[in-house]
Scaffold this active site. Sequence first.
Site: not given
Length: 445
Positions: A24, A169-170
Amino acid sequence: MNSEPGKPDSPPAALLLRRIAHLDMDAFYASVELLRYPQLKDLPVVIGGGRQHIQNALAALRAADLANADPAEPETPWDAQAQRAALRRIPLEAFARLSEYTGRGVITTATYAARQFGVGSAMGLMKAAKLCPQAILLPVDFEEYRRFSRQFKAIITEIAPLMEDRGVDEVYIDFTDVPGGQREGGRVLARLIQKTIFEATGLTCSVGVAPNKLLAKMASEFNKPKGIAIVHERDLETLIWPLACRKINGIGPKADAKLKSFGIETIGQLAQRDLAWLVQTFGNKTGAWLHAASHGRDERPVVLDSEPVSMSRETTFERDLHAVRDKANLSAVFTRLCEQVALDLQRKGYQGKTIGIKLRYDDFKSVTRDLTIDHFTADAKTIRHAAGQCLKRVPLERRLRLLGVRVGALRKTAEAQLLDTNSGVAHKKIDSSAIHSIAFTDQLF
DNA sequence: TCTGGGGTCCTTTTCCTT
DNA sequence: TCTGAAGGAAAAGGACCC
């Protein structure tokens, strides 16, 4: 899944623990903006607002004559491409303080300095302006975030090729069979990935490594930012059970409230309930899932590539519009949304046959209507026609604040399929040179 | 008071067919 | 033509996530 039998450096399959990582990025959008505007470090900055904000900034810019030679054509309707290009040239001073902003919108994210004033994600901009009027408001620049996103994901697949994309974003990464992925429960590989991403992009991330996706996701939050957390099955009672139910990915505000109404606050308390009671209270599927999740069980595989199910475009109006009085305006927006979805489909090589609309009224209630046509399409006129049919089935007395168009039941076009078979496989091949470097990473941090 | 945009998945309701 | 059951597909709504 199992290691290949002939490979000299793979331990026997029986010794391999399933090691799934969840990575993350730390405060992703804000971090990207700070790379662009380092002078904002430690200042309250809020990222949010949309087209209105960029248009305001451009207008201010023109007024102050700060613009370069070719300002974005002011008369064209919102052209994201041109505006974004202009955005790059806007000096920081031209962006409004939060207190000067007028218009709709929510905060997408805020820097730590801004959070100290009580502002945070999903808060309305008007409310945030009261709490922290001096905050600098930056517009969201998804194009730029996606550019960094592609970059850090490319780095990860170089090192560990089994990666599942979970948004900008992950990601989940299967460490199980990556050489070095088992060392210190995954910590060594996690460190290597963190270091490589930081050196290439200047961005930091947090990683959780666990036997499955469910636990890995929770673990990645344990030591944010720049954290690594390793969770084993034996840690369930000590690390997981004390957490609030809300920490389980998939339990949102509604489910949490319902659990609380039965006195269930923590995952441990949830685990005390028996399967039959959960099934009876929450239904077959959800009940069984809650039971498994509370005991840390999750067999979902890491999915390398998935096909989209639907594509949509929607927009919230600057002010609520009336179906009759603002007919021309609405109709133009409606057509543009259809054209945008059609373009998205064509660009990505998809066609769909279920066409739907979404309306949000001034009281924030939403309705959807959809229609399945007899053939697949990515044609703007066809979509507009079907969406128009849907619009006839919806009440239009109230004012509208949002209008959206969606195309579902997708399939790849023949051309796109052909492209896939010709070029698809190469990028998944494991780059063994990258993997062997793991042997030397022990002293990296 | 205010509440974006782009998705996925699940449940319930409705409609059609047999 | 009505009535009812059953099953499946489509439609609608909603929860949730980033």
